[in-house]
Design a protein around this motif. Structure first.
Motif, PDB file in Angstrom:
ATOM      1  N   LEU A 179       0.417  -1.209  -0.383  1.00 15.27           N
ATOM      2  CA  LEU A 179      -0.189  -0.018  -0.569  1.00 15.27           C
ATOM      3  C   LEU A 179       0.977   1.230   0.603  1.00 15.27           C
ATOM      4  O   LEU A 179       0.383   1.704  -0.949  1.00 15.27           O
ATOM      5  CB  LEU A 179      -0.864  -0.068   1.533  1.00 15.27           C
ATOM      6  N   GLU A 180       2.181   1.307   0.610  1.00 17.30           N
ATOM      7  CA  GLU A 180       3.090   2.234   0.917  1.00 17.30           C
ATOM      8  C   GLU A 180       3.540   2.446  -0.671  1.00 17.30           C
ATOM      9  O   GLU A 180       3.607   3.623  -1.256  1.00 17.30           O
ATOM     10  CB  GLU A 180       4.104   2.253   2.011  1.00 17.30           C
ATOM     11  N   SER A 181       3.658   1.452  -1.844  1.00 14.90           N
ATOM     12  CA  SER A 181       4.113   1.572  -2.452  1.00 14.90           C
ATOM     13  C   SER A 181       3.008   2.511  -3.631  1.00 14.90           C
ATOM     14  O   SER A 181       2.960   3.440  -4.503  1.00 14.90           O
ATOM     15  CB  SER A 181       4.552   0.732  -2.995  1.00 14.90           C
ATOM     16  N   ILE A 182       2.264   2.162  -3.431  1.00 14.63           N
ATOM     17  CA  ILE A 182       1.020   2.323  -4.588  1.00 14.63           C
ATOM     18  C   ILE A 182       0.950   3.872  -4.322  1.00 14.63           C
ATOM     19  O   ILE A 182       0.328   4.697  -5.148  1.00 14.63           O
ATOM     20  CB  ILE A 182      -0.421   1.409  -4.059  1.00 14.63           C
ATOM     21  N   GLN A 183       0.594   4.053  -2.433  1.00 15.38           N
ATOM     22  CA  GLN A 183       0.280   5.737  -2.792  1.00 15.38           C
ATOM     23  C   GLN A 183       1.469   6.601  -3.039  1.00 15.38           C
ATOM     24  O   GLN A 183       1.350   7.870  -3.414  1.00 15.38           O
ATOM     25  CB  GLN A 183       0.309   5.785  -0.800  1.00 15.38           C
ATOM     26  N   ALA A 184       2.329   6.079  -3.058  1.00 16.08           N
ATOM     27  CA  ALA A 184       3.824   6.694  -3.450  1.00 16.08           C
ATOM     28  C   ALA A 184       3.589   6.774  -4.967  1.00 16.08           C
ATOM     29  O   ALA A 184       3.853   8.560  -5.330  1.00 16.08           O
ATOM     30  CB  ALA A 184       4.989   5.743  -2.978  1.00 16.08           C
ATOM     31  N   ALA A 185       3.480   5.959  -5.832  1.00 16.67           N
ATOM     32  CA  ALA A 185       3.237   5.508  -7.179  1.00 16.67           C
ATOM     33  C   ALA A 185       1.968   6.637  -7.474  1.00 16.67           C
ATOM     34  O   ALA A 185       1.749   7.820  -8.753  1.00 16.67           O
ATOM     35  CB  ALA A 185       3.123   4.343  -7.718  1.00 16.67           C
ATOM     36  N   ARG A 186       0.942   6.731  -6.976  1.00 12.06           N
ATOM     37  CA  ARG A 186      -0.102   7.497  -6.700  1.00 12.06           C
ATOM     38  C   ARG A 186       0.917   9.371  -6.987  1.00 12.06           C
ATOM     39  O   ARG A 186      -0.263  10.193  -7.724  1.00 12.06           O
ATOM     40  CB  ARG A 186      -1.427   7.796  -6.030  1.00 12.06           C
ATOM     41  N   GLN A 187       0.918   9.384  -6.083  1.00 14.57           N
ATOM     42  CA  GLN A 187       1.348  10.654  -5.793  1.00 14.57           C
ATOM     43  C   GLN A 187       2.611  11.062  -6.755  1.00 14.57           C
ATOM     44  O   GLN A 187       1.815  12.727  -7.333  1.00 14.57           O
ATOM     45  CB  GLN A 187       2.259  10.967  -4.626  1.00 14.57           C
TER      46      GLN A 187
END
Length: 245
Positions: free
Chosen positions: A63-71
């Motif tokens: 989830l951390e990686s997904i959120q970082a990618a979204r940002q």
């Protein structure tokens, strides 16, 4: 120019899907767990004259990686036109129902099912800004419960306790997602690219990567009158929501 994010796109079907969408004029964000491998894939595409592409690091299990990618993607573009949830795993084989480690089954579901949900939810706000948003969930004919119960089906004997249920769950989620977005411009579909010779199956499949990617691209580029909530596969079955091209 329309934009697309493809997960698991630095090789095989995901990479070829990126190539074909680039050839159709899309700007491609090449999703990959390893940024270095993603950059190598981008360099190969650019050497072919396909320059509207860049890598985005994203691990669908995190989830951390997904959120970082979204940002990161949000800093590059406000609108996302297409999301191709391509990243997937098969898990260690064989997978008998009574002997497969439950932790392996959980890991397969984490990537093939929960990862798709997490990525979709993270990027849905950007997709909603598109005039013609498209979501393609790359699935498998092995996820069809009807086909799995048909002794005449050519892959009837392929029973995998983690992979098969994870794709069946993905198909079900696609149906629910399409229903929730039924009164919008979204087209949400699941696509079985076919049994294709890739690293995923030790190059045992009879299908080619270009043909497999073309099936994904077709759903990613459906027009306003295109279908939604469907599962497209060359293995046609009477199961509700199952369609042939």
């Amino acid at each position: 120019m329309k934009t697309v994010l493809i997960t698991g796109a630095n090789k095989s079907i995901g990479f070829e899907t990126a190539r074909q969408l680039l050839q159709q004029g899309y700007y491609v964000y090449l999703g990959c767990r390893n940024l270095q491998k993603g950059q190598q894939a981008v360099s190969q595409l650019q050497s072919e004259g396909l320059t509207q592409v860049e890598p985005i690091q994203i691990d669908v299990d995190s989830l951390e990686s997904i959120q970082a990618a979204r940002q990161i993607l949000g800093q590059k573009t406000k609108v996302l036109d297409v999301l191709v949830n391509n990243a997937g795993v098969s898990g260690i084989l064989p997978q008998p129902a009574l002997e497969t480690d439950i932790n392996l089954i959980r890991q397969v579901f984490e990537t093939n099912f929960f990862g798709v949900i997490a990525v979709t939810q993270a990027f849905i706000d950007m997709l909603k800004l598109s005039s013609e948003p498209r979501i393609v969930n790359v699935t498998s004919g092995l996820g069809s419960i009807t086909l799995q119960n048909d002794p005449a089906w050519k892959y009837y004997q392929v029973k995998l306790a983690g992979y098969f249920p994870s794709k069946a769950a993905l198909n079900a989620y696609t149906t629910v997602l399409a229903y929730d977005l039924r009164d919008t411009a979204f087209k949400v579909n699941a696509v079985d690219p076919g049994y294709t010779a890739t690293d995923f199956n030790h190059h045992s499949g009879p299908g080619t990567i270009p043909d497999a990617a073309a099936r994904v691209v077709k759903a990613a580029t459906f027009g306003p009158d295109g279908p939604t909530g469907q599962f497209f596969s060359d293995d046609n079955s009477p199961e509700t929501g199952i369609s042939a091209w």
